[in-house]
Design a protein around this motif. Structure first.
Motif, short mmCIF file in Angstrom:
data_model
loop_
_atom_site.label_atom_id
_atom_site.label_comp_id
_atom_site.label_asym_id
_atom_site.label_seq_id
_atom_site.Cartn_x
_atom_site.Cartn_y
_atom_site.Cartn_z
N LEU A 1 -11.00 131.82 46.77
CA LEU A 1 -10.36 130.65 47.37
C LEU A 1 -10.24 130.93 48.86
CD1 LEU A 1 -7.33 130.20 44.91
CD2 LEU A 1 -9.66 129.36 44.65
N ILE B 1 -14.14 128.21 46.63
CA ILE B 1 -13.29 127.02 46.54
C ILE B 1 -12.47 126.92 47.82
CG2 ILE B 1 -11.40 125.93 45.29
CD1 ILE B 1 -12.44 127.28 42.76
N MET C 1 -13.01 126.96 32.89
CA MET C 1 -13.74 125.87 33.52
C MET C 1 -15.21 126.22 33.66
SD MET C 1 -13.80 124.59 37.38
CE MET C 1 -14.75 126.07 37.68
N THR D 1 -9.48 135.61 43.14
CA THR D 1 -8.69 135.09 42.04
C THR D 1 -9.34 135.36 40.69
OG1 THR D 1 -7.95 133.35 43.51
CG2 THR D 1 -7.51 133.06 41.18
N VAL E 1 -8.04 130.36 33.56
CA VAL E 1 -8.27 128.92 33.59
C VAL E 1 -9.58 128.62 34.32
CG1 VAL E 1 -7.42 126.70 34.41
CG2 VAL E 1 -5.83 128.37 33.47
N ILE E 2 -9.82 129.35 35.41
CA ILE E 2 -11.07 129.16 36.13
C ILE E 2 -12.23 129.60 35.24
CG2 ILE E 2 -12.39 129.74 38.18
CD1 ILE E 2 -9.85 130.06 39.71
N CYS F 1 -8.80 134.58 37.15
CA CYS F 1 -7.95 133.62 36.46
C CYS F 1 -8.65 133.07 35.24
CB CYS F 1 -7.59 132.50 37.43
SG CYS F 1 -6.83 131.10 36.66
#
Lengths: 135, 135
Positions: free
Chosen positions: A81, A119, A100, A92, A96-97, A94
């Motif tokens: 990011l 990002i 995705m 990051t 959740v990423i 993560c």
DNA sequence: ATAATTGCAAACACTTTGCACCTGT
DNA sequence: ACAGGTGCAAAGTGTTTGCAATTAT
């Protein structure tokens, strides 16, 4: 195959000292008191970029590329990011990423390349600062 | 404030004719039989980029920037997937990505800027092609 | 009329390259 | 000794800019 020279060591150390920051070639040359020619800086940087030790960004604005120390390899698995305001880079890891990415691959048939993806946005700190300024 | 000139109209039409493709300035000048000076191409492009009609990419490699017609505004809400192999751009309106954006904002305190973010990877078609080639 | 746009060439900024010399292994 | 690296200055790119002429409103 690869010699380790004073110049490259100095340059890498300079970048490594601020893993949060990005440096333009100009900053490297004028800012850090390195004693090496401009061409050598470029050659060394592209060398490190090939090795994966340094990441190169070509951000839309402002002419030149910027470089940042990222160490070895481990950045292939997570997302980056970048704050458009202060320029800091956040590594990051993560789930959740990751979810995705998996979703995009499975549902959209698009294999995401985390290394080449950044990002963009505004980090919490800069966001707060701009809120305070605006009122 | 803004005049509509023959040159800009021609340029925009040229880009608009291939909304899937990106064009470098060189391609625009030599490829599309436009009659306008190089400087004018640059000025018109940056004009369209400011307007949001055209998107500019500065991909890591290959010197120059590339431009692509994206129409107006509506690209602010969704993500773009760019195929590193064929260069096509996929506009993706997807709730999972939206969820991820929300997650990054809420949990990581980072306000994502979808307009400035492009996810890189390899599209299904190119992936299949490279699999076939490799065996 | 007048403000914006065009075209050209010159100016720019960033990056790469040729070549002789230097340095790490 | 030799492959690889360095430094300088020159050459390349891609992009921007000054200015007079042109065009859209």
């Amino acid at each position: 195959m690869k010699y380790s020279t004073r110049q490259r060591a100095e340059l890498l150390e300079y970048l490594k000292a601020n893993p949060d920051r990005c440096f333009s070639v100009r900053e490297i040359i004028s800012g850090g008191g390195l004693s090496m020619g401009e061409a050598t800086v470029y050659r060394a940087l592209s060398h490190f970029v090939d090795e994966g030790t340094v990441k190169k960004y070509v951000s839309g604005e402002g002419g030149g590329a910027i470089y940042q120390y990222v160490g070895h390899g481990e950045c292939e698995s997570h997302f980056h990011l970048r704050c458009l305001s202060c320029g800091r880079l956040f590594h990051t890891e993560c789930s959740v990423i990751g979810d995705m990415v998996r979703h995009i691959e499975e549902e959209h048939g698009f294999r995401v390349d985390a290394v080449h993806t950044t990002i963009y946005g505004v980090c919490a700190e800069c966001d707060r600062r701009s809120r305070e300024a605006d009122g």
